[in-house]
Design a protein around this motif. Structure first.
Motif, PDB file in Angstrom:
ATOM      1  N   ARG A 174       1.177  -1.196   0.162  1.00 41.86           N
ATOM      2  CA  ARG A 174      -0.294   0.092  -0.037  1.00 41.86           C
ATOM      3  C   ARG A 174       0.897   1.146   0.063  1.00 41.86           C
ATOM      4  O   ARG A 174       2.459   1.517  -0.122  1.00 41.86           O
ATOM      5  N   LEU A 175       0.087   2.335  -0.337  1.00 43.97           N
ATOM      6  CA  LEU A 175       0.954   4.121  -0.400  1.00 43.97           C
ATOM      7  C   LEU A 175       0.786   4.152   1.002  1.00 43.97           C
ATOM      8  O   LEU A 175      -0.072   4.067   1.896  1.00 43.97           O
ATOM      9  N   ASP A 203      12.327   2.026  -8.931  1.00 42.54           N
ATOM     10  CA  ASP A 203      13.618   0.905 -10.002  1.00 42.54           C
ATOM     11  C   ASP A 203      13.809   2.168 -11.181  1.00 42.54           C
ATOM     12  O   ASP A 203      12.941   3.369 -11.359  1.00 42.54           O
ATOM     13  N   ASP A 204      13.956   1.999 -12.591  1.00 43.51           N
ATOM     14  CA  ASP A 204      14.389   2.740 -13.510  1.00 43.51           C
ATOM     15  C   ASP A 204      13.572   2.542 -14.693  1.00 43.51           C
ATOM     16  O   ASP A 204      13.577   3.925 -15.704  1.00 43.51           O
ATOM     17  N   GLN A 205      12.996   1.716 -13.843  1.00 47.29           N
ATOM     18  CA  GLN A 205      11.615   1.490 -15.238  1.00 47.29           C
ATOM     19  C   GLN A 205      10.249   2.883 -15.191  1.00 47.29           C
ATOM     20  O   GLN A 205       9.035   2.374 -15.723  1.00 47.29           O
ATOM     21  N   GLY A 206       9.969   3.228 -14.377  1.00 50.15           N
ATOM     22  CA  GLY A 206       8.808   3.384 -13.590  1.00 50.15           C
ATOM     23  C   GLY A 206       8.048   2.876 -13.509  1.00 50.15           C
ATOM     24  O   GLY A 206       7.013   3.014 -13.423  1.00 50.15           O
ATOM     25  N   SER A 207       8.146   1.858 -12.964  1.00 55.18           N
ATOM     26  CA  SER A 207       7.177   0.540 -12.447  1.00 55.18           C
ATOM     27  C   SER A 207       5.964   1.451 -11.601  1.00 55.18           C
ATOM     28  O   SER A 207       4.965   1.745 -11.592  1.00 55.18           O
ATOM     29  N   LEU A 208       6.924   1.810 -10.380  1.00 56.99           N
ATOM     30  CA  LEU A 208       5.483   2.353  -9.720  1.00 56.99           C
ATOM     31  C   LEU A 208       4.693   3.832 -10.067  1.00 56.99           C
ATOM     32  O   LEU A 208       3.595   3.274  -9.672  1.00 56.99           O
ATOM     33  N   MET A 209       5.129   4.749 -11.114  1.00 51.95           N
ATOM     34  CA  MET A 209       3.966   5.504 -11.709  1.00 51.95           C
ATOM     35  C   MET A 209       3.499   4.451 -12.523  1.00 51.95           C
ATOM     36  O   MET A 209       2.031   4.887 -12.946  1.00 51.95           O
ATOM     37  N   PHE A 224       8.237  12.313  -9.514  1.00 50.30           N
ATOM     38  CA  PHE A 224       9.208  11.612  -8.719  1.00 50.30           C
ATOM     39  C   PHE A 224      10.804  12.393  -8.617  1.00 50.30           C
ATOM     40  O   PHE A 224      11.307  12.056  -9.572  1.00 50.30           O
ATOM     41  N   PRO A 225      10.637  12.991  -7.911  1.00 49.12           N
ATOM     42  CA  PRO A 225      11.986  14.285  -7.760  1.00 49.12           C
ATOM     43  C   PRO A 225      12.621  12.999  -7.264  1.00 49.12           C
ATOM     44  O   PRO A 225      14.206  12.976  -6.890  1.00 49.12           O
ATOM     45  N   PRO A 263      -6.179   6.013   2.351  1.00 54.72           N
ATOM     46  CA  PRO A 263      -6.925   4.308   2.843  1.00 54.72           C
ATOM     47  C   PRO A 263      -7.464   4.078   2.214  1.00 54.72           C
ATOM     48  O   PRO A 263      -7.721   2.584   2.160  1.00 54.72           O
ATOM     49  N   GLY A 264      -8.403   4.469   1.068  1.00 56.18           N
ATOM     50  CA  GLY A 264      -9.089   4.061   0.386  1.00 56.18           C
ATOM     51  C   GLY A 264      -8.563   3.391  -0.927  1.00 56.18           C
ATOM     52  O   GLY A 264      -9.796   2.619  -1.596  1.00 56.18           O
ATOM     53  N   PHE A 265      -7.424   3.254  -1.047  1.00 60.84           N
ATOM     54  CA  PHE A 265      -6.654   2.414  -2.334  1.00 60.84           C
ATOM     55  C   PHE A 265      -6.550   1.006  -1.993  1.00 60.84           C
ATOM     56  O   PHE A 265      -5.961   1.561  -1.259  1.00 60.84           O
ATOM     57  N   GLY A 266      -6.869   0.875  -3.043  1.00 60.68           N
ATOM     58  CA  GLY A 266      -6.668  -0.895  -3.092  1.00 60.68           C
ATOM     59  C   GLY A 266      -5.369  -1.236  -3.192  1.00 60.68           C
ATOM     60  O   GLY A 266      -4.658  -0.582  -3.152  1.00 60.68           O
ATOM     61  N   PRO A 267      -4.794  -2.163  -2.343  1.00 57.90           N
ATOM     62  CA  PRO A 267      -4.107  -2.717  -1.829  1.00 57.90           C
ATOM     63  C   PRO A 267      -3.742  -3.157  -3.393  1.00 57.90           C
ATOM     64  O   PRO A 267      -4.173  -3.971  -4.932  1.00 57.90           O
ATOM     65  N   ILE A 268      -2.103  -3.175  -3.458  1.00 59.99           N
ATOM     66  CA  ILE A 268      -1.417  -4.123  -4.835  1.00 59.99           C
ATOM     67  C   ILE A 268      -0.933  -5.362  -4.120  1.00 59.99           C
ATOM     68  O   ILE A 268       0.102  -5.752  -3.370  1.00 59.99           O
TER      69      ILE A 268
END
Length: 299
Positions: A174-175, A203-209, A224-225, A263-268
């Motif tokens: 989660r975030l 990571d370098d691939q921007g996976s989270l974004m 993403f600073p 809080p309302g964001f669904g889990p990964i």
């Protein structure tokens, strides 16, 4: 005419064969020396000694380094077979011991090694103090067949035929953010409201974004600073209020310095697997550690 070879007359030095094998697989003397933990000149002398012993040139020296010679290509498969045999011998001997003492190497990601394994290993040590644990911190898949580790904690199912694997749970990430960070930028209730928030890429691939944008966010590189490929460092940055990060909720929910950013964001979701070599799994020591990890990391 049938010729019988007396195996007792064969005097190969396995150390030299291993030097040739690792050099061929790594592609250079410098990389092979690092892999074997020895100096490059020492490794080079071992390769040259094997060439002299066999009376052949295993490598062609070029301006850019080493290249396998035709005979080197032909002998490489035999060297690999010797390597497999040596590892099988070691694994079989290791697996036969019934003593609940000795060393067990566990490979895990930096986050799991730092935050989830310590309480499990502390309980294990109290129960079996003669077992020594070597924690191999790696975010890559360790090659268990080559004994980089005895047991590996992984987030993908191992497929190698010589491994056994057990799925211990379906985990959730989660975030999270420090409360002071959310107070500074303002609490948000939907993904769309995070367009000016700051996140820490993993990571370098921007996976989270990419993952977040697929889930309703509208983020760009400007959000993403920071980028950090080490989760423990990333997590410390989150705890210091530098931005929002993602981590296993067993870690995030138990850290008093952070809260869920949305809080309302669904889990990964992602799986957690344990893997070990089939032969090693016959050891009581390995079974005990394996079972302790199943219990500690399980639901």
């Amino acid at each position: 005419m049938h010729i019988r070879m007396d195996w007792r007359s064969v005097t190969f030095d396995w150390t030299r064969v291993r030097a040739f094998l690792v050099t061929a697989e790594e592609g250079s003397l410098s990389a092979a020396a690092r892999a074997l933990g020895m100096s490059q000149p020492t490794l080079g002398r071992q390769v040259e000694a094997l060439e002299a012993e066999l009376g052949v040139a295993l490598f062609e020296r070029t301006g850019r380094g080493l290249r396998l010679s035709p005979i080197g290509h032909e002998l490489l498969e035999h060297a690999r077979a010797m390597g497999d045999g040596a590892r099988a011998l070691s694994l079989a001997a290791w697996g036969q011991t019934e003593a609940l003492e000795g060393e067990v190497a566990i490979s895990a990601s930096d986050a799991y090694a730092a935050y989830l394994l310590p309480p499990i290993l502390e309980r294990l040590h109290r129960a079996e103090p003669r077992i020594r644990i070597d924690i191999v911190v790696s975010n890559d898949l360790s090659d268990l067949s080559r004994r980089e580790a005895d047991i590996a904690v992984r987030n993908v199912r191992p497929t190698a035929p010589d491994l056994i694997a057990r799925k211990v749970r379906d985990a959730s990430a989660r975030l999270y953010a420090a409360p002071e960070y959310l107070d500074r930028v303002g609490r948000r209730g939907t993904a769309a409201e995070f367009s000016d928030a700051e996140f820490i890429e993993i990571d370098d691939q921007g996976s989270l974004m990419h993952l977040l944008n697929d889930s309703g966010f509208a983020l760009t590189g400007a959000n993403f600073p920071y980028r950090c490929r080490n989760f423990t460092v990333m997590w410390e940055m989150v705890r210091r209020g530098m931005g929002i990060g993602v981590i296993d909720d067993r870690i995030g929910d138990n850290d008093p310095h952070v809260v869920r950013a949305l809080p309302g964001f669904g889990p990964i979701g992602f799986p957690v697997w344990l893997a070990a070599h089939r032969d090693i799994a016959r050891s009581r020591r390995l079974r005990l550690v394996f079972d302790a990890l199943v219990e500690g990391l399980g639901p």
